[in-house]
Design a protein around this motif. Structure first.
Motif, PDB file in Angstrom:
ATOM      1  N   ASP A  45       0.805  -1.228   0.000  1.00 20.28           N
ATOM      2  CA  ASP A  45       0.000   0.000   0.000  1.00 20.28           C
ATOM      3  C   ASP A  45       0.835   1.274   0.000  1.00 20.28           C
ATOM      4  OD1 ASP A  45       0.590  -0.559   2.905  1.00 20.28           O
ATOM      5  OD2 ASP A  45      -0.529   1.311   3.142  1.00 20.28           O
ATOM      6  N   ASP A  46       2.052   1.226   0.576  1.00 22.77           N
ATOM      7  CA  ASP A  46       2.854   2.453   0.672  1.00 22.77           C
ATOM      8  C   ASP A  46       3.209   3.029  -0.693  1.00 22.77           C
ATOM      9  OD1 ASP A  46       4.078   2.727   3.756  1.00 22.77           O
ATOM     10  OD2 ASP A  46       3.445   0.726   3.178  1.00 22.77           O
ATOM     11  N   ILE A  47       3.234   2.180  -1.708  1.00 28.02           N
ATOM     12  CA  ILE A  47       3.583   2.644  -3.052  1.00 28.02           C
ATOM     13  C   ILE A  47       2.551   3.634  -3.564  1.00 28.02           C
ATOM     14  CG2 ILE A  47       3.812   1.855  -5.456  1.00 28.02           C
ATOM     15  CD1 ILE A  47       5.070  -0.727  -4.212  1.00 28.02           C
ATOM     16  N   ALA A  48       1.318   3.569  -3.046  1.00 25.52           N
ATOM     17  CA  ALA A  48       0.293   4.573  -3.358  1.00 25.52           C
ATOM     18  C   ALA A  48       0.047   5.510  -2.187  1.00 25.52           C
ATOM     19  CB  ALA A  48      -1.011   3.894  -3.754  1.00 25.52           C
ATOM     20  N   ALA A  49       0.250   5.009  -0.960  1.00 25.77           N
ATOM     21  CA  ALA A  49      -0.030   5.838   0.220  1.00 25.77           C
ATOM     22  C   ALA A  49       0.915   7.029   0.317  1.00 25.77           C
ATOM     23  CB  ALA A  49       0.061   4.991   1.488  1.00 25.77           C
ATOM     24  N   LEU A  50       2.193   6.814  -0.012  1.00 24.75           N
ATOM     25  CA  LEU A  50       3.128   7.943   0.009  1.00 24.75           C
ATOM     26  C   LEU A  50       2.733   8.991  -1.026  1.00 24.75           C
ATOM     27  CD1 LEU A  50       5.678   9.436   0.911  1.00 24.75           C
ATOM     28  CD2 LEU A  50       6.982   8.002  -0.683  1.00 24.75           C
ATOM     29  N   PRO A  51       2.509   8.631  -2.297  1.00 26.30           N
ATOM     30  CA  PRO A  51       2.075   9.637  -3.269  1.00 26.30           C
ATOM     31  C   PRO A  51       0.791  10.358  -2.862  1.00 26.30           C
ATOM     32  CG  PRO A  51       2.850   7.694  -4.422  1.00 26.30           C
ATOM     33  CD  PRO A  51       2.812   7.339  -2.967  1.00 26.30           C
ATOM     34  N   PHE A 205      -9.676   4.321   2.514  1.00 26.12           N
ATOM     35  CA  PHE A 205      -8.425   4.409   1.768  1.00 26.12           C
ATOM     36  C   PHE A 205      -7.956   3.071   1.209  1.00 26.12           C
ATOM     37  CE2 PHE A 205      -8.332   8.427   4.006  1.00 26.12           C
ATOM     38  CZ  PHE A 205      -7.828   9.278   3.033  1.00 26.12           C
ATOM     39  N   ASN A 206      -8.864   2.097   1.171  1.00 24.20           N
ATOM     40  CA  ASN A 206      -8.558   0.811   0.545  1.00 24.20           C
ATOM     41  C   ASN A 206      -9.833   0.279  -0.090  1.00 24.20           C
ATOM     42  OD1 ASN A 206      -7.756  -1.729  -0.246  1.00 24.20           O
ATOM     43  ND2 ASN A 206      -6.986  -2.375   1.756  1.00 24.20           N
ATOM     44  N   GLU A 207      -9.875   0.294  -1.415  1.00 25.23           N
ATOM     45  CA  GLU A 207     -11.080  -0.115  -2.136  1.00 25.23           C
ATOM     46  C   GLU A 207     -10.718  -1.094  -3.251  1.00 25.23           C
ATOM     47  OE1 GLU A 207     -14.224   0.716  -1.436  1.00 25.23           O
ATOM     48  OE2 GLU A 207     -13.596   1.943   0.275  1.00 25.23           O
ATOM     49  N   ALA A 243      -4.350   2.539  -0.421  1.00 20.99           N
ATOM     50  CA  ALA A 243      -3.453   3.613   0.018  1.00 20.99           C
ATOM     51  C   ALA A 243      -3.710   3.875   1.500  1.00 20.99           C
ATOM     52  CB  ALA A 243      -3.675   4.876  -0.803  1.00 20.99           C
ATOM     53  N   SER A 244      -3.917   2.801   2.246  1.00 19.79           N
ATOM     54  CA  SER A 244      -4.446   2.907   3.608  1.00 19.79           C
ATOM     55  C   SER A 244      -3.592   3.751   4.547  1.00 19.79           C
ATOM     56  CB  SER A 244      -4.659   1.516   4.201  1.00 19.79           C
ATOM     57  OG  SER A 244      -3.509   0.713   4.079  1.00 19.79           O
ATOM     58  N   ASP A 245      -2.267   3.753   4.366  1.00 22.76           N
ATOM     59  CA  ASP A 245      -1.420   4.531   5.271  1.00 22.76           C
ATOM     60  C   ASP A 245      -1.621   6.037   5.109  1.00 22.76           C
ATOM     61  OD1 ASP A 245      -0.285   2.466   6.688  1.00 22.76           O
ATOM     62  OD2 ASP A 245       1.459   2.281   5.391  1.00 22.76           O
ATOM     63  N   ALA A 246      -2.264   6.456   4.023  1.00 25.16           N
ATOM     64  CA  ALA A 246      -2.558   7.878   3.847  1.00 25.16           C
ATOM     65  C   ALA A 246      -3.584   8.364   4.865  1.00 25.16           C
ATOM     66  CB  ALA A 246      -3.056   8.151   2.434  1.00 25.16           C
TER      67      ALA A 246
END
Length: 347
Positions: A45-51, A205-207, A243-246
């Motif tokens: 998820d971090d690969i999308a959460a960071l952006p 943030f996760n779908e 992107a859950s970490d966002a």
């Protein structure tokens, strides 16, 4: 009219929406700084959460508050995923951010050891300067190894009273793989300012449905389209647009522990729609002689300037061709000493 071009590394301007657009969703916590501590080697998820986190910070107008970012904090693993390194590198470029505050923790720890290294030095320095009027919020988006070692290196323990760790994930809190330190270990140092919030996996943030993120895919801002592409990368790995970490940054900016498509879309679209409209008062332009029009990026760098005579309100608001499809701050300087500073977004 004399046109002066200033050459810088990037002439792309950036949105600054504080107090406008997304500002109506921003939680007023006063002045504060932001640090991001990500993994990117466990869950994808971090690969999308960071952006997405970088985009939220940018659209809030808080890019200058971001003081530290590290990725791949599974420092005991053999490598850092190339996709995570790319997400960080592309994010720096997409949002014109200060590359000197971004670190690959895995690489640094392997090259410099786990003690006095540049990652720990960077975050410890930000921790130690924290005060009631200048607090630090750390997004814990992975194991606590880096945060633990940084707190141990900190030399101003009284500053800890003004440092806050935000965590949406009990899994991250307890992750001790590879001997990593955990939330319990951090609390064992005497640090107790850890804010537990709802899990981003279950709260917006996760779908699994790609259409949930269509507002990013169809955005007029290419940078948000890029964020969508990182969600596609994540989906290709785990069949979820995760992107859950966002959630950590979403909470910091909005004080909301639940998100949905409408809320997230409104955050971005309100900032864009406000910034697209110059909304410069006619009064300082109609009765004053315009001496210069200047454009600045999010770091306050002057990237373009028009000076001379012959300006009209209409020509003053005409964005130079090379800045179209960009977001920036425009200043109009008149002979009455009036400086009008306003967001500008062109289609």
């Amino acid at each position: 009219m004399r046109i002066t071009m200033l050459v810088v590394m990037s002439i792309t301007c950036c949105v600054l929406a504080a107090g406008n657009g997304a500002g109506n969703m921003l939680k007023d916590r006063g002045n504060y700084r932001i640090a991001l501590d990500h993994d990117g080697q466990g869950d994808w998820d971090d690969i999308a959460a960071l952006p997405l986190s970088l985009a939220l910070i940018e659209y809030a107008g808080y890019t200058d508050r971001l003081v530290h970012v590290d990725i791949c904090n599974h420092v005991w693993k053999n490598s850092c995923r190339s996709e995570m390194q790319k997400a960080m590198n592309d994010g720096i470029e997409q949002f014109d951010m200060n590359a000197s505050i971004f670190y690959n923790a895995h690489s640094v720890y392997n090259d410099q050891g786990s003690g006095n290294n540049v990652v720990n030095n960077s975050l410890a320095s930000e921790i130690d300067k924290s005060t009631a009027n200048n607090p630090l919020y750390i997004s814990a988006s992975g194991p606590y190894e880096v945060i633990y070692r940084t707190l141990k290196q900190s030399t101003n323990k009284s500053a800890w009273n003004h440092v806050y760790i935000i965590s949406h994930s009990s899994f991250n809190d307890k992750n001790d793989k590879g001997g990593s330190k955990t939330r319990t270990d951090v609390e064992g140092l005497g640090f107790d300012n850890i804010i537990s919030i709802k899990d981003g996996n279950n709260n917006g943030f996760n779908e699994k449905d790609a259409s949930y993120w269509n507002f990013l895919k169809n955005s007029s801002d290419d940078r948000l389209k890029w964020v969508y592409s990182t969600l596609q990368t994540v989906n290709s790995k785990k069949q979820e647009y995760d992107a859950s970490d966002a959630m950590n940054i979403w909470y910091l900016l909005t004080d909301l522990q639940v998100a949905d498509k409408t809320k997230i879309e409104n955050f971005f679209s309100s900032a864009v729609s406000t910034a697209r409209t110059p909304q410069i008062a006619e009064s300082p332009l109609s009765d004053a002689k315009i001496k210069a029009v200047r454009y600045y990026n999010s770091r306050g760098q002057l990237v373009f300037e028009s000076t001379g005579s012959g300006f009209s309100p209409k020509s003053a608001l005409s964005v130079p061709r090379h800045l179209r499809n960009a977001m920036c701050v425009m200043k109009i300087i008149t002979d009455k000493g009036i400086t009008t500073k306003k967001l500008y977004r062109t289609k």
